[in-house]
Scaffold this active site. Structure first.
Site, PDB file in Angstrom:
ATOM      1  CE  LYS A 177       8.774 -24.035  -4.572  1.00 55.78           C
ATOM      2  NZ  LYS A 177       9.481 -24.239  -5.855  1.00 55.78           N
ATOM      3  N   GLY A 230      -0.904 -24.310  -8.923  1.00 59.43           N
ATOM      4  CA  GLY A 230      -0.271 -25.574  -9.280  1.00 59.43           C
ATOM      5  C   GLY A 230      -1.313 -26.679  -9.291  1.00 59.43           C
ATOM      6  CD  GLU A 252      -6.943 -19.118  -9.059  1.00 57.95           C
ATOM      7  OE1 GLU A 252      -7.538 -19.935  -9.792  1.00 57.95           O
ATOM      8  OE2 GLU A 252      -7.525 -18.171  -8.509  1.00 57.95           O
ATOM      9  CD  GLU A 387      -4.400 -30.021 -15.133  1.00 56.51           C
ATOM     10  OE1 GLU A 387      -3.927 -30.390 -14.044  1.00 56.51           O
ATOM     11  OE2 GLU A 387      -4.584 -28.825 -15.423  1.00 56.51           O
TER      12      GLU A 387
HETATM   13  P1  NAD Z   1       2.868 -28.564  -8.987  1.00 58.01           P
HETATM   14  O1  NAD Z   1       1.706 -28.607  -8.051  1.00 58.01           O
HETATM   15  O2  NAD Z   1       3.673 -29.778  -9.150  1.00 58.01           O
HETATM   16  O3  NAD Z   1       3.895 -27.415  -8.554  1.00 58.01           O
HETATM   17  C1  NAD Z   1       3.480 -26.097  -8.304  1.00 58.01           C
HETATM   18  C2  NAD Z   1       4.416 -25.481  -7.296  1.00 58.01           C
HETATM   19  O4  NAD Z   1       4.291 -26.199  -6.073  1.00 58.01           O
HETATM   20  C3  NAD Z   1       5.885 -25.539  -7.677  1.00 58.01           C
HETATM   21  O5  NAD Z   1       6.534 -24.353  -7.269  1.00 58.01           O
HETATM   22  C4  NAD Z   1       6.395 -26.727  -6.878  1.00 58.01           C
HETATM   23  O6  NAD Z   1       7.772 -26.649  -6.618  1.00 58.01           O
HETATM   24  C5  NAD Z   1       5.583 -26.579  -5.616  1.00 58.01           C
HETATM   25  N1  NAD Z   1       5.477 -27.807  -4.814  1.00 58.01           N
HETATM   26  C6  NAD Z   1       5.705 -29.085  -5.183  1.00 58.01           C
HETATM   27  N2  NAD Z   1       5.520 -29.911  -4.131  1.00 58.01           N
HETATM   28  C7  NAD Z   1       5.158 -29.138  -3.081  1.00 58.01           C
HETATM   29  C8  NAD Z   1       4.820 -29.408  -1.727  1.00 58.01           C
HETATM   30  N3  NAD Z   1       4.809 -30.651  -1.239  1.00 58.01           N
HETATM   31  N4  NAD Z   1       4.499 -28.374  -0.921  1.00 58.01           N
HETATM   32  C9  NAD Z   1       4.482 -27.115  -1.403  1.00 58.01           C
HETATM   33  N5  NAD Z   1       4.801 -26.798  -2.679  1.00 58.01           N
HETATM   34  C10 NAD Z   1       5.126 -27.805  -3.508  1.00 58.01           C
HETATM   35  O7  NAD Z   1       2.288 -28.029 -10.385  1.00 58.01           O
HETATM   36  P2  NAD Z   1       3.097 -27.720 -11.717  1.00 58.01           P
HETATM   37  O8  NAD Z   1       3.428 -29.015 -12.338  1.00 58.01           O
HETATM   38  O9  NAD Z   1       4.188 -26.744 -11.471  1.00 58.01           O
HETATM   39  O10 NAD Z   1       1.997 -26.928 -12.552  1.00 58.01           O
HETATM   40  C11 NAD Z   1       1.025 -27.591 -13.247  1.00 58.01           C
HETATM   41  C12 NAD Z   1      -0.289 -27.554 -12.526  1.00 58.01           C
HETATM   42  O11 NAD Z   1      -0.619 -26.212 -12.202  1.00 58.01           O
HETATM   43  C13 NAD Z   1      -1.438 -28.051 -13.353  1.00 58.01           C
HETATM   44  O12 NAD Z   1      -2.303 -28.830 -12.588  1.00 58.01           O
HETATM   45  C14 NAD Z   1      -2.123 -26.769 -13.805  1.00 58.01           C
HETATM   46  O13 NAD Z   1      -3.469 -26.925 -14.151  1.00 58.01           O
HETATM   47  C15 NAD Z   1      -1.938 -25.917 -12.618  1.00 58.01           C
HETATM   48  N6  NAD Z   1      -2.058 -24.494 -12.956  1.00 58.01           N
HETATM   49  C16 NAD Z   1      -3.180 -23.851 -12.550  1.00 58.01           C
HETATM   50  C17 NAD Z   1      -3.367 -22.513 -12.870  1.00 58.01           C
HETATM   51  C18 NAD Z   1      -4.605 -21.792 -12.417  1.00 58.01           C
HETATM   52  O14 NAD Z   1      -4.573 -20.567 -12.349  1.00 58.01           O
HETATM   53  N7  NAD Z   1      -5.688 -22.473 -12.106  1.00 58.01           N
HETATM   54  C19 NAD Z   1      -2.385 -21.832 -13.604  1.00 58.01           C
HETATM   55  C20 NAD Z   1      -1.244 -22.531 -14.000  1.00 58.01           C
HETATM   56  C21 NAD Z   1      -1.087 -23.871 -13.649  1.00 58.01           C
END
Ligand code: NAD
Length: 496
Positions: A177, A230, A252, A387
């Site tokens: 997804k 995320g 991650e 962050e």
């Molecule tokens: P997010 O957590 O909002 O979303 C990540 C994914 O989770 C998306 O596909 C989203 O649709 C999904 N999601 C949202 N709500 C959900 C739920 N209730 N249950 C399951 N899935 C759900 O994060 P984002 O805004 O897409 O990305 C930014 C974040 O990701 C930042 O905190 C960043 O540091 C982190 N990030 C970490 C790494 C790493 O490798 N450590 C790499 C890239 C991004």
């Protein structure tokens, strides 16, 4: 004007509409007049279909010899290489980062694909002597089954490939997804996988919102591995959901990465590093430099040079090769960034450049913010701790290396850190004592290579790593095998 392309879900090798009957429009964050495509607004039934297809495909895929799986993966890598420019152009349109960086994102997917294709002829286990005569001991990796991937928008193809390729080479099948904001790159990736010979059902894609699809992507009993990249907030919920059924869970998450600049540093290089680390990908990298701390004797010189360079950055649509920084991913993220800038001002940090939305002309079509730098940031401030995920950098000051290391570790996250110094003793001391998953000397906090483990400590991760051969540990279980050819019962610990 031609109507935008409709992209479908990939389930069991077929491109299908969502059972919801609903779609959503995805627009370019640098130019909201540009519709990247229409995507399926999927529901739990679509996820179930995809998981069922992956479960069925697993029965055969796990038995395909790993070198043969590797040959298919190798072909995928070759095709990604051939299509790199078109894939990168589309990625800039959906995500906003500049074209040089989306070429890098696609290249990361290529590197990971070739790396894991090679693993098809390795997947090394160990052979080791038995304590008994006429007995043979060895270990083999076995796949787990269906893997569920939930991926973010900032690395639309690299991150899905980091998860997919090690999973596939081990013999697992997949449902992905992608982030709601960047589905096109995953659909393109899946299309290439399919066209290059991945059997139906081995890799499935379901697009839509995380809030709707999160539960079905995690709680189905056929899912054996959940790999998520995320925010820490969502990662924590996923970890709790996986714990109940002991699913493998690889997380991650966020970062609050720091660059330390010692008084003996090559200042020009340190400025180059901070500029790239803080404003590359508009600061929307988990490894972005959001804190720089400088020795008190050079902070002024460093800050002045950095501000001059930040002011000169060309911000705009990333398809223009001369642009150096793109927009925020969407309106909400821009509001978050602007909100943190207000918080920084209220907390008493000194805004020394940027701090505003970019408006007028083409800027009004996208979600642009000026490259922003605060000086005099202290450890009690929220902009030090939290962050931001945008083009906002805070600069702090220290007296000596011990204090710099204490400041570096003063964060709930533990992804990446760097030090600029000419003194090997200081470099190695910081490398040992800063508690992160990634550390750089005389390089910015961003710039990971795919054949080294990637991930973080503390609230950034849960102990697993992506990339490199260690990624295989998430997608396989060790089986220890004992073959006794003595013809008699031999009891370890008793008969030897
Ligand atoms: P997010 O957590 O909002 O979303 C990540 C994914 O989770 C998306 O596909 C989203 O649709 C999904 N999601 C949202 N709500 C959900 C739920 N209730 N249950 C399951 N899935 C759900 O994060 P984002 O805004 O897409 O990305 C930014 C974040 O990701 C930042 O905190 C960043 O540091 C982190 N990030 C970490 C790494 C790493 O490798 N450590 C790499 C890239 C991004």
């Amino acid at each position: 004007m031609s109507s935008p392309k409709v992209f479908k879900n990939l389930i069991n090798g077929e491109w299908v509409d969502s059972k919801s009957g609903q779609t959503y429009e995805n627009r370019n964050p640098a130019d909201t007049n540009d519709v990247v495509g229409i995507f399926q607004k999927s529901n739990a039934d679509d996820v179930k279909d995809a998981i069922d297809a992956a479960s069925e495909a697993y029965k055969k895929w796990r038995l395909v010899p790993a070198p043969k799986r590797g040959e298919i993966i190798y072909r995928i890598g070759a095709r990604l290489t051939q299509d790199k420019e078109a894939l990168s152009q589309m990625m800039t349109r959906e995500m906003g980062k500049i074209i040089a960086e989306t070429r890098g994102d696609t290249q990361e997917a290529i590197d990971m694909t070739f790396y894991m294709a090679g693993e098809g002829r390795r997947l090394f286990g160990m052979t080791t002597p038995s304590e008994m005569p006429n007995k043979f001991n060895m270990t083999i990796r076995q796949p787990l089954g269906v893997c569920s991937f939930i991926t973010p928008w900032n690395f639309p193809m690299a991150i899905p490939s980091w998860k997919s390729m090690p999973a596939l080479i081990c013999g697992n099948t997949i449902v992905i997804k992608p982030a709601t904001e960047t589905p096109a790159s995953v659909v393109n990736f899946a299309r290439i996988c399919q066209e290059e010979g991945l059997p139906p059902g081995v890799l499935n894609v379901v697009t839509g919102s995380g809030a709707t699809l999160g539960d079905p992507m995690i709680n189905n009993s056929a899912i054996k591995v959940v790999s998520f990249t995320g925010s820490t907030e969502i990662g924590r919920k996923i970890s709790e959901a996986c714990a109940t059924n002991f699913k493998h869970c690889c997380l991650e998450m966020g970062g609050k990465n720091i660059q330390i600049v010692m008084d003996d540093a090559n200042l020009e290089l340190a400025v180059d590093g901070a500029l790239w680390g803080a404003f590359g990908t508009t600061g929307q990298r988990c490894t972005a430099t959001s804190r720089v701390i400088c020795h008190k004797d050079i902070v002024k010189k460093f800050t002045n040079a950095l501000v001059e360079r930040a002011k000169a950055l060309k911000v705009g649509n990333g398809l223009d090769e001369t642009v150096q920084m793109g927009p925020c991913i969407n309106a909400a993220q821009r509001e978050t960034v602007l909100g943190y800038i207000e918080i920084g001002k209220k907390e008493g940090a000194k805004l020394i450049t940027g701090g505003e939305k970019l408006t007028g002309g083409d800027y009004d079509k996208g979600y642009f913010v000026q490259p922003t730098i605060f000086a005099e940031v202290t450890q009690d401030m929220r902009i030090w701790k939290e962050e931001i995920f945008g083009p906002v950098l805070g600069i702090g000051v220290f007296d000596n290396l011990d204090q710099a290391i204490e400041m570096a570790n003063d964060t709930p996250y533990g992804l990446s850190a760097s030090i600029f110094t000419q003194d090997v003793n200081k470099a190695y001391t910081a490398m040992r004592d800063v508690y992160t998953g990634i550390f750089y000397v005389n390089a910015p906090t961003i710039g990971a290579e795919t054949h080294l483990p990637f991930g973080g400590t503390k609230e950034t991760g849960n102990g697993h790593r992506e990339a490199s051969a260690v990624a295989l540990d998430v997608f396989s279980e060790w089986k220890s095998c004992y073959v006794d050819f003595s013809g008699s019962l031999q009891r370890p610990q008793i008969d030897n």
